[in-house]
Design a protein around this motif. Structure first.
Motif, PDB file in Angstrom:
ATOM      1  N   THR A  11       0.836  -1.203   0.000  1.00 22.25           N
ATOM      2  CA  THR A  11       0.000   0.000   0.000  1.00 22.25           C
ATOM      3  C   THR A  11       0.871   1.253   0.000  1.00 22.25           C
ATOM      4  O   THR A  11       0.608   2.190  -0.760  1.00 22.25           O
ATOM      5  N   GLU A  12       1.891   1.279   0.841  1.00 19.32           N
ATOM      6  CA  GLU A  12       2.792   2.430   0.887  1.00 19.32           C
ATOM      7  C   GLU A  12       3.494   2.635  -0.448  1.00 19.32           C
ATOM      8  O   GLU A  12       3.633   3.764  -0.915  1.00 19.32           O
ATOM      9  N   LYS A  15       0.823   4.028  -2.943  1.00 20.69           N
ATOM     10  CA  LYS A  15       0.479   5.421  -2.644  1.00 20.69           C
ATOM     11  C   LYS A  15       1.634   6.339  -3.010  1.00 20.69           C
ATOM     12  O   LYS A  15       1.427   7.431  -3.553  1.00 20.69           O
ATOM     13  N   LYS A  19       1.611   9.461  -5.671  1.00 17.39           N
ATOM     14  CA  LYS A  19       2.023  10.814  -5.282  1.00 17.39           C
ATOM     15  C   LYS A  19       3.157  11.318  -6.169  1.00 17.39           C
ATOM     16  O   LYS A  19       3.159  12.463  -6.602  1.00 17.39           O
ATOM     17  N   GLU A  38       7.741   7.850   0.456  1.00 16.64           N
ATOM     18  CA  GLU A  38       6.762   6.833   0.830  1.00 16.64           C
ATOM     19  C   GLU A  38       7.069   5.493   0.162  1.00 16.64           C
ATOM     20  O   GLU A  38       6.942   4.433   0.775  1.00 16.64           O
TER      21      GLU A  38
END
Length: 57
Positions: A11-12, A15, A19, A38
């Motif tokens: 997930t990180e 994401k 970004k 991230e």
């Protein structure tokens, strides 16, 4: 619990990629840097989980 940590890592990473891509598209260097950070955090978490798995087997 390990599966939960692996999911967090993925997930990180996802994401962060979003970004970074968005930051590049709009020319926002801060958002791009946050995305890269991230992704790196997700990469580190994933590496930690892979190391744990290697010692379990």
């Amino acid at each position: 619990m390990a599966e939960n940590e692996k999911a967090k890592a993925k997930t990180e990473q996802a994401k962060g990629k979003v970004k970074e891509t968005l930051g590049r598209a709009v020319g926002n260097e801060r958002l791009t840097a946050e995305g890269k950070a991230e992704q790196s955090k997700g990469d580190a978490r994933q590496a930690k989980e892979k190391t744990k798995d290697a010692f379990r087997h």
